[in-house]
Design a protein around this motif. Structure first.
Motif, PDB file in Angstrom:
ATOM      1  N   ARG A   1      -1.691  10.757  -2.025  1.00 43.51           N
ATOM      2  CA  ARG A   1      -2.094   9.356  -2.164  1.00 43.51           C
ATOM      3  C   ARG A   1      -2.380   8.741  -0.800  1.00 43.51           C
ATOM      4  NH1 ARG A   1       1.817   6.853  -6.959  1.00 43.51           N
ATOM      5  NH2 ARG A   1       0.813   7.996  -8.673  1.00 43.51           N
TER       6      ARG A   1
ATOM      7  N   ALA B   1      -3.776   5.089  -9.657  1.00 39.67           N
ATOM      8  CA  ALA B   1      -3.563   6.386  -9.006  1.00 39.67           C
ATOM      9  C   ALA B   1      -3.099   7.418 -10.026  1.00 39.67           C
ATOM     10  CB  ALA B   1      -2.554   6.245  -7.866  1.00 39.67           C
TER      11      ALA B   1
ATOM     12  N   ALA C   1      -2.431  -0.711  -8.636  1.00 40.66           N
ATOM     13  CA  ALA C   1      -2.835   0.451  -7.844  1.00 40.66           C
ATOM     14  C   ALA C   1      -2.082   1.710  -8.254  1.00 40.66           C
ATOM     15  CB  ALA C   1      -2.619   0.170  -6.357  1.00 40.66           C
TER      16      ALA C   1
ATOM     17  N   VAL D   1       0.839  -1.200   0.000  1.00 45.17           N
ATOM     18  CA  VAL D   1       0.000   0.000   0.000  1.00 45.17           C
ATOM     19  C   VAL D   1       0.876   1.252   0.000  1.00 45.17           C
ATOM     20  CG1 VAL D   1      -1.644   1.353   1.379  1.00 45.17           C
ATOM     21  CG2 VAL D   1      -1.991  -1.112   1.090  1.00 45.17           C
TER      22      VAL D   1
ATOM     23  N   ASP E   1      -5.897   7.102   0.319  1.00 45.21           N
ATOM     24  CA  ASP E   1      -5.998   5.668   0.604  1.00 45.21           C
ATOM     25  C   ASP E   1      -6.458   5.354   2.016  1.00 45.21           C
ATOM     26  OD1 ASP E   1      -5.194   4.974  -1.937  1.00 45.21           O
ATOM     27  OD2 ASP E   1      -3.177   4.331  -1.361  1.00 45.21           O
TER      28      ASP E   1
ATOM     29  N   TRP F   1       2.352   4.950  -2.783  1.00 40.46           N
ATOM     30  CA  TRP F   1       2.465   6.383  -2.487  1.00 40.46           C
ATOM     31  C   TRP F   1       3.794   6.922  -3.005  1.00 40.46           C
ATOM     32  CZ3 TRP F   1       1.027   5.748   3.390  1.00 40.46           C
ATOM     33  CH2 TRP F   1      -0.263   5.221   3.487  1.00 40.46           C
TER      34      TRP F   1
END
Length: 179
Positions: free
Chosen positions: A158, A82, A78, A17, A162, A21
């Motif tokens: 980001r 983004a 992802a 995750v 998220d 970013w």
């Protein structure tokens, strides 16, 4: 995802995750190791503080994952999603602006050896083009500083996109009801 869910992820999943970013392994690991966070603001403050230590090598590593401004991000992951969201404003760009950005990207890459990075979210194509033209006059060290600042802005946006507050971590109002 809620903050409580982020805090509860196993290390590998939370690193996945956070890696979206900004793909800077040491930074990702430090953000992950900082869990649990009490609030999203705390998470973002830690991430921002750690980003101040990013180097030119970190920038180069992270940019290997960033598409050029004006090019449709490839992939289904992802990070591609983004980037597509952040660059949504480019879909309405005039053909001449798109062509000027593409030409500017090539000049930038020849001059600085990396893709032009800008926080596209909230900017018009014309604003991005103006920034590209302005930054082409930077010396290499100044441009590294600007690119690192843009990377940090992207990473923090980001993160806020998220991770949201968990109901139990919301700040109480004067009436005692979470806001």
């Amino acid at each position: 995802m809620e903050l409580a869910e982020f805090n509860a992820l196993d290390a590998a999943e939370s690193a996945r995750v956070v890696g979206v970013w900004a793909a800077i392994p040491e930074w990702v690991q430090s953000v992950v190791d900082g869990r649990p966070y009490r609030t999203v603001d705390e998470l973002v403050a830690v991430a921002e503080g750690l980003a101040r230590d990013w180097t030119r090598a970190d920038l180069d590593a992270a940019l290997s994952h960033h598409p050029r401004i004006g090019e449709r991000p490839a992939g289904t992951g992802a990070e591609a999603a983004a980037s597509r969201t952040e660059q949504a404003g480019m879909t309405d760009a005039d053909d001449d602006v798109t062509a000027l950005i593409a030409a500017g990207n090539r000049v930038y890459e020849e001059r600085f050896g990396r893709v032009f990075l800008i926080r596209a979210a909230g900017r018009t194509p014309q604003e991005m083009l103006a920034e590209l033209k302005r930054r082409l006059s930077n010396d290499p060290d100044a441009e590294v500083g600007e690119a690192l600042a843009q990377l940090a802005e992207i990473a923090l946006l980001r993160a806020r996109g998220d991770v949201i507050e968990t109901a139990s971590t919301s700040t109480p109002t004067e009436t005692g009801v979470p806001s």
